[in-house]
Structure formats: structure tokens, C-alpha cells
Design an enzyme around this catalytic site. Structure first.
Site, PDB file in Angstrom:
ATOM      1  N   CYS A   1       5.344  36.051  17.933  1.00 16.63           N
ATOM      2  CA  CYS A   1       4.239  35.136  18.130  1.00 16.63           C
ATOM      3  C   CYS A   1       2.892  35.742  18.772  1.00 16.63           C
ATOM      4  CB  CYS A   1       4.314  34.213  19.436  1.00 16.63           C
ATOM      5  SG  CYS A   1       3.265  33.201  18.809  1.00 16.63           S
ATOM      6  N   ASP A   2       3.053  36.395  20.197  1.00 19.10           N
ATOM      7  CA  ASP A   2       1.409  36.945  20.206  1.00 19.10           C
ATOM      8  C   ASP A   2       1.016  37.918  20.432  1.00 19.10           C
ATOM      9  OD1 ASP A   2       2.281  36.264  23.924  1.00 19.10           O
ATOM     10  OD2 ASP A   2       1.489  34.802  22.195  1.00 19.10           O
ATOM     11  N   VAL A   3       1.742  39.537  19.424  1.00 15.59           N
ATOM     12  CA  VAL A   3       2.261  40.368  19.048  1.00 15.59           C
ATOM     13  C   VAL A   3       1.916  40.509  17.421  1.00 15.59           C
ATOM     14  CG1 VAL A   3       4.182  41.350  20.616  1.00 15.59           C
ATOM     15  CG2 VAL A   3       4.808  40.398  18.317  1.00 15.59           C
TER      16      VAL A   3
END
Lengths: 680, 99
Positions: free
Chosen positions: A413-415
Site C-alpha cells: 500500500c504505502d510503497v
């Protein structure tokens, strides 16, 4: 003694020979071969004309009648014969050549009695013997090829001994004929013809249907040798020269056929009995071993020649994702912690393996902080057995996203959150990310669309080119992997394809096969004798044309001994108007199988049996085969799953990526065509 | 004797030349090749024509007649069927002059 050795006649002889050689030279390329054939025909017609002009004829009407009768019969048969009957026709013609040779030898021996030199006489006797055995052997071959005789080898008791004995009787008769007083000779000649003819039968009856390419080539050579010996009796250089050329051609073909079947000539002609099938125990082991190997390579690969329909009710997202996956050329997979949690790496590897098998480029983009420890993703993927060359670090792969057709995000997600670059002041702003949003399409297999650890909403999820497949990553990926080959057809083939009962596994397989063909970019068609038997070449050619029309690259892989004579498949496919440029020889096409999406087999068995390479000591071990098993998907349209002529079970049929469509090759091809047409 | 040596030489030379010429024929054309060489082996018809050029007994005539019929069948049928087969080998760029 018949030649008038004048300069003029020599010139004409040379002209005829030159023309003939030119013909054979022109035969070397498909687009000049026809002219070559014409040139050779003209050369022989010219030679015949020359001889008639030079010598005249004592019985012109008889001669004319015989010439016309033979020629017109030959012409009519050549025009009318079906292409399926070509092998039998060629074999029969070898026989006719044999008759002409021994008749001529006989007549010359009778007439020249007492006047012939020793060598001429030996030549005559050999011409008699070889002509007669070519005649009878060819008739047996023609019978087998025309299915008038049983295909299976027929064994007499002590067959080899009988063969060798009749051979020594022939030699004895030749010697007898030399030393006999003249009055007894005709009887010996007749006996010699009879024994030689019997030898031809004994010799060829135990050569089975699939070894016919060797026999027919060999008889081609003996017909040439017989003609050359005829030339020796009457000391005619043209006869000798032509006979020798034909003998050379037959020898080459015999050699090529033997090599392609990995058998020695002696082994074909003096077989020790029927080929022994591999004992069942051994077979089992081999099958298991192969399964294990492929299992290791692609992680937990399910043994699934039949695609299960469990996921059919899944939503539109999946079908769109599959469509993208099937059409993409470059794919990048971005694993994240969610993959680790769902233990989706094995399913992912299966999917990756299939994508690569379809000829797509697949890479894994590894973000430095994906997962819960440095290099977490690398470890998980290595655990599943992926090649580390495919794992690419962020800086290296980021420039590639814009050229990528599909990015598959699995539990990350964040990456992959573009907010890191686009939105200032968020907790992740400035964090280096994988530029997945630049690729043409993104498929996210995440549990939900909630923000990741950072708590920042991921705008990637809302992009127009993003498809969200929410749920357990493992299940989603597995579903993609299972159904990848169904795509990109929006609606699978009609359940009621002709000849395939509804809803049964065969129907499912047909549907899967249609979808695999529809999705394939590179397809290799492998024809075998079964195609000839089923007369399926027209349907096969139609299928190939249809696939090409749909933009696929279709080639035909021709095994040297596929069928019953050298080049048999080429003729059948040419009959069905397949472009000969698409007919590829084994050595040329074998490296291409690994890039092929689908290899489709029509009535071929031994020539695609991987057991030839894998198991020692079977009748086919070491025989060169077409590497169909290296293709992404294999579709086999054979009459049954029984072993081929060699009796060795075909391990290709057990391969998980093989779809076996049992039945008549022609109607199977017809069903596939129907499926492809209705799928659109 | 020298004559026979010459004839043997013709055989060996033709075999060698034929081998060289035929080795370069692609497997694509192996069936037509076999069919054409089969027709060429009907060159025995020349021998039978020579046989007919001198007076002969009825027995010889009968044998010669059968031989002519068979050889002519082989010759004409062989070349005709080869031609028919080759005519089927089609190429998309038909008429292309590639070597």
C-alpha cells in the site's frame, strides 16, 4: 555396344544429363522446384526422343500402344489420386520401376546369352534380383500405406533367419546362372525373380506402419540401383547416371529418416520383435518425478488440466484483470506485506510462471521497506523458488513502469502510494515509492482499500486504470492464475459446441482450449499421422488461418518422420493451401517452443513424447522430438491417449499444462474453429 | 575392360554429384523429391526403347511391352504427381525472387 560413339551423340547425351542436373538443382528451393521437375521430365523425354530418332523401332505400333497405355494410365492416376494416397501411390510407382527394371534385365539376358561379358551378365542378374525385390517390397509397402494390409509388423517364426536364407539363395542362384550351360539359364532367371520377389515380401512385411518412411526411401534407392544395373548391361551411361542419382537420393532420404527416428537401418529392417512398452512401474515413477519437478519450479502448481469453475461468479473486476493480464506484454509484480500475511507467494509464482510461459516479460519490483524486515520480499520469493534475477530494486525498476502494460500490486500500500510525491505535508510525502501509477493498468490484490500503515489514503486505488480485487491476496492471485488462460475472451465458448456434450469435463476442456488459443500470440501446430488418417489437414489449416487472422503468429512444426513418408505432412498441408514458409523443420522450430503460448498437436504422439529425452532404455530414447512440452500451454487433439507406435507412454499427456481433447482430429479442429468464432 | 571401368566411374561420379545436389534440398520438399526421383528411375524406358530398336522374338517383345507400360506409367505418373504436389506449395509472397 548400342551406343554410336560419335561426337554429336555425346553432345546430346551431355545435354540431357545437364538438363537433368539443372532440374535437380532447381529442385533445391520451393519456388523453383516446379521448374526443376519440368526440366527433369523434359530431359528424359528428350533422351527418349533421341534414342527413337537414332535407332528407330522395329515394332512401332506395339511400342506406341504400350507407351500410350502406360503414359495415359500414369497421367490419369496422378491427376485423380487423393493426396492422402500419395505415399501408397509413390510406393506403387517404385514397384512399377522395379518391374520395368527386371523385365528389361530379363530380356537383355535372354537375348545376349553367350555374348555378354561377365560383368554385364552379373549386372543383369543383379538388375533382375533388385528389380524383383523392389517390385514385391513396394507392393507390400503400398498395401500397408493404403491400409489394404495390416499396419502392424507381421512376424514369421525365425524371421531373420528366413530373410538371410533367402538372401543367400539369391546369391547362390546368381552364381548358378553364371556357371550353368546356356539352355538351363532361363529357368534359373525365373527362379531368381521368384526368390527375389519372395525376399522383398518377407523383408518388408515385418516393417510396421510407422517405419514406412524408411522402407519407402530405401525402395526409392533400390529402384535407382536396379535402373543403374540395367544401364550396366547395355552399357548406357545415361541409365547408369540417372540410376546412380536416384540411388543417392534414396540413400539420403533413408539416412535422414533413420536419424530422425533414432534408429539404425539394420534395426528397422531386422527388428527383434515388437517394440516393448515400458513396464507400468517405471512409467509411474517417471510421471511422479516430472510432476515434482514442475511443482518445484512453479511453487504449488495444482495439477489442473481442467480449469475449475469455482471463481466463475467472481465480479467484473476479475474478468477485466484477466483481460489485462492476458493482453499485457510487460508485467511488473509489486509484492508487499499483505503477500506475506496471506502467504500468497506460491500462487503468485504460479501466475508469474504462466505469464512468462505466455511469452510476457515479468519482473518483481522490490521496495526497500516492503514487508517487515529488510529484504523481506526477497526472502519470501526466494523461498517460493523464484529466480532472483527477476527481483529488481526500486531505483532500477522505477523508469520501467511507464513502459509497463500491467502492474500487479499484491498486498502493498504505502510503497505504491502516489500521494508520497503528489501531496505535500502528508506523513509519507517525500518517501520514495514504486511508480506503479505510471503503468498502463494496475491490478491491486489487497485485502481492502483502507490506508496502509501511514494512514494516508492511497489515490492509486481510485485511478481510472486501477482495478481493485479486494479479498485475500492468495485467493485472488490463485484465481487469476487459474483463469489466465481463459482470457481475453469476454464470454467463454458456447457450452454446446458440436460433438462435445454439455457441462462435462471434455466440454470444459474444449472451452479452455478455445480460450487459450484466443489469448495466444504465438502458436505452433504439430501435425502427425493421425491428422493424415483423419484427413484433418483442411480443418487444421482453416484453424491456423483463423488464428492468424486474429493476429496470432502461427507456425507448423514438421518432424522429419511425422507421417508415413519423408515430408508427408508438408504435402498434406500444402494440399490444404498452407503457406510453406509456415512449415518449419524440427531443428529450426525447437528453440521457439519456449516462447510459444500454445503448442497444438493434431494426431502426433511419439514425435512429441518427452520420454524420448528423459528416460533411458525405452524404444524411443534418444530420438529427436519436437519440444512441445516447452510451450506455455499444450493442446493435444488425438484420437486417444494410448501410446504411439513406439509403445512408450507419452508423458506429455500427463503434463499439468496439457489439455487433452480426445476424438477425431478433424472434428476437434472443427470444434475449436466453432468455439473461436462464437467466442467473439 | 576400360569401358566397364568408365561405366563404373560414371556410376560413382553420378552418385557423388547426385548426393551433393540432393543434400541441399530442404526437408520441406522430401516427398516431391522422392516422387521425382522415382520418375527419373523410369529411365529404364530408354533401355527398353533400345531393345525395341533391333529385331526381337515374341517373348522379348512381350517383356519389352510390359516394361514399356510400367516405365511409362512411372515416368509420366511420377512427373505429373510431383508437379501437382509442387503446385500446392503456396507462399504468401508468391512471385518473390528470394534465393
Amino acid at each position: 555396344m548400342m551406343d554410336t560413339h560419335t561426337a554429336v551423340s555425346l553432345f546430346f547425351d551431355l545435354a540431357v544429363i545437364g538438363m537433368l542436373l539443372l532440374g535437380i538443382w532447381l529442385f533445391g528451393a520451393p519456388h523453383t522446384a516446379r521448374r526443376g521437375n519440368m526440366a527433369a521430365a523434359l530431359a528424359l523425354a528428350g533422351a527418349a526422343g533421341l534414342i527413337l530418332m537414332r535407332n528407330g523401332a522395329h515394332h512401332p505400333w506395339l511400342l506406341l500402344f504400350c507407351l500410350l497405355a502406360g503414359s495415359s494410365a500414369g497421367y490419369v492416376v496422378a491427376r485423380k489420386v487423393d493426396m492422402i494416397q500419395i505415399p501408397a501411390m509413390v510406393a506403387f510407382q517404385h514397384g512399377a520401376g522395379g518391374v520395368a527394371a527386371f523385365m528389361l534385365s530379363f530380356a537383355e539376358l535372354m537375348r545376349g546369352a553367350g555374348r555378354l561379358g561377365v560383368l554385364n551378365e552379373i549386372s543383369g542378374l543383379l538388375g533382375l534380383a533388385i528389380g524383383a525385390l523392389t517390385f514385391s517390397g513396394s507392393l507390400v509397402a503400398a498395401g500397408k500405406l493404403a491400409n489394404k494390409l495390416r499396419q502392424a509388423p507381421v512376424f514369421l517364426s525365425r524371421h531373420t533367419r528366413v530373410t538371410l536364407m533367402s538372401l543367400s539363395v539369391i546369391l547362390g542362384l546368381i552364381i548358378a546362372a553364371m556357371v550353368m550351360p546356356e539352355t538351363g539359364r532361363p529357368a534359373v532367371y525365373l527362379l531368381l525373380i521368384l526368390v527375389s520377389a519372395l525376399f522383398g515380401i518377407v523383408f518388408s512385411m515385418r516393417i510396421g506402419g510407422a517405419d514406412m518412411p524408411v522402407l519407402i526411401s530405401f525402395l526409392n534407392a533400390t529402384a535407382g540401383v536396379a535402373a543403374a544395373f540395367c544401364g550396366m548391361i547395355i552399357e548406357n551411361k545415361l541409365l547408369i547416371s540417372c540410376g546412380a542419382t536416384v540411388a543417392a537420393s534414396g540413400s539420403i532420404l533413408t539416412h535422414v529418416m533413420c536419424r530422425a527416428m533414432n534408429r539404425s537401418l539394420l534395426h528397422v529392417f531386422l527388428p527383434k520383435g515388437r517394440p516393448q512398452p515400458v513396464p507400468p512401474g517405471q512409467r509411474q515413477e517417471r510421471g511422479e518425478k516430472e510432476k515434482n519437478e514442475s511443482g518445484q519450479k512453479w511453487g504449488h502448481e495444482e495439477n489442473q488440466p481442467v480449469v475449475d469453475r469455482a471463481g466463475a461468479e467472481r465480479g467484473e473486476g476479475f474478468s477485466r484483470a484477466l483481460e489485462h493480464a492476458a493482453n499485457a506484454q510487460r508485467v511488473i509484480i509489486v509484492p508487499g506485506y499483505g503477500m506475506a500475511v496471506a502467504q500468497a507467494q506460491f500462487a503468485l509464482l504460479e501466475l508469474a510462471g504462466k505469464l512468462m510461459a505466455m511469452g510476457k516479460s515479468v519482473k518483481f519490483a522490490i521496495h526497500p521497506v516492503a514487508g517487515r524486515m529488510p529484504g523481506h520480499m526477497n526472502v519470501l520469493l526466494a523461498e517460493a523458488g523464484i529466480d532472483y534475477d527477476l527481483l529488481v530494486e526500486m531505483d532500477e525498476i522505477n523508469p520501467e513502469f511507464s513502459k509497463t502494460d500491467l502492474t500487479l500490486v499484491v498486498g502493498a500500500c504505502d510503497v505504491v502510494n502516489p500521494a508520497a510525491i503528489e501531496v505535500d505535508g502528508s506523513p509519507i510525502s517525500g518517501m520514495p515509492i514504486l511508480l506503479t501509477h505510471e503503468s498502463k493498468a494496475v491490478v491491486c490484490c489487497n485485502l481492502d482499500s483502507e490506508p496502509g500503515y501511514s494512514g494516508v489514503e492511497n489515490p492509486l486505488y481510485g485511478n481510472g486504470n486501477t482495478i481493485m480485487l479486494m479479498g485475500d491476496a492468495k485467493e485472488s492471485v490463485q484465481h487469476l492464475a487459474d483463469h489466465l488462460l481463459d482470457m481475453p475472451v469476454g464470454r467463454p465458448g458456447e457450452p454446446g459446441t458440436p460433438g462435445m456434450p454439455d457441462g462435462d469435463p471434455a466440454g470444459d476442456r474444449m472451452e479452455t482450449a478455445v480460450n487459450a488459443l484466443a489469448a495466444a500470440k504465438r502458436i505452433i501446430v504439430i501435425p502427425g499421422y493421425g491428422m493424415a488418417v483423419a484427413q484433418a489437414q483442411f480443418k487444421v489449416a482453416e484453424l491456423a488461418a483463423l488464428l492468424e487472422q486474429r493476429g496470432a503468429d502461427v507456425k507448423f512444426a514438421i518432424h522429419p518422420v511425422a507421417g508415413r513418408m519423408p515430408g508427408h505432412m508438408n504435402v498434406l498441408l500444402a494440399e490444404a493451401e498452407v503457406d510453406y514458409e509456415d512449415l518449419c523443420e524440427m531443428d529450426e522450430i525447437n528453440p521457439e517452443f519456449q516462447d510459444a503460448d500454445v503448442a497444438i498437436v493434431f494426431g502426433a504422439c511419439d514425435v512429441v513424447n518427452p520420454a524420448a529425452m528423459e528416460s533411458e532404455g525405452t524404444p524411443i530414447s534418444g530420438m529427436p522430438i519436437l519440444s512441445a512440452h516447452e510451450a506455455g500451454r499444450v493442446i493435444v487433439c488425438n484420437f486417444n491417449a494410448d501410446p504411439g507406435y513406439s509403445g512408450v507412454k507419452n508423458t506429455l499427456y500427463e503434463d499439468p499444462k496439457t489439455l487433452f481433447l480426445q476424438g477425431d482430429a478433424g472434428s476437434t479442429a472443427g470444434d475449436l474453429i466453432y468455439g473461436l468464432k462464437t467466442a467473439n | 575392360m576400360t569401358n566397364l571401368l568408365l561405366l563404373a566411374g560414371v556410376f560413382v561420379f553420378s552418385f557423388g554429384l547426385g548426393y551433393f545436389l540432393i543434400s541441399r534440398i530442404p526437408p520441406l520438399l522430401h516427398t516431391p523429391l522422392m516422387s521425382m526421383t522415382n520418375a527419373i528411375s523410369a529411365v529404364t524406358i530408354l533401355g527398353v526403347l533400345i531393345l525395341f530398336s533391333v529385331g526381337s522374338t515374341p517373348a522379348e517383345q512381350a517383356m519389352g511391352g510390359v516394361a514399356v507400360i510400367m516405365a511409362a506409367f512411372n515416368l509420366v505418373g511420377g512427373f505429373a504427381i510431383t508437379d501437382r504436389m509442387l503446385n500446392m506449395f503456396k507462399n504468401k509472397g508468391e512471385g518473390g525472387q528470394e534465393p
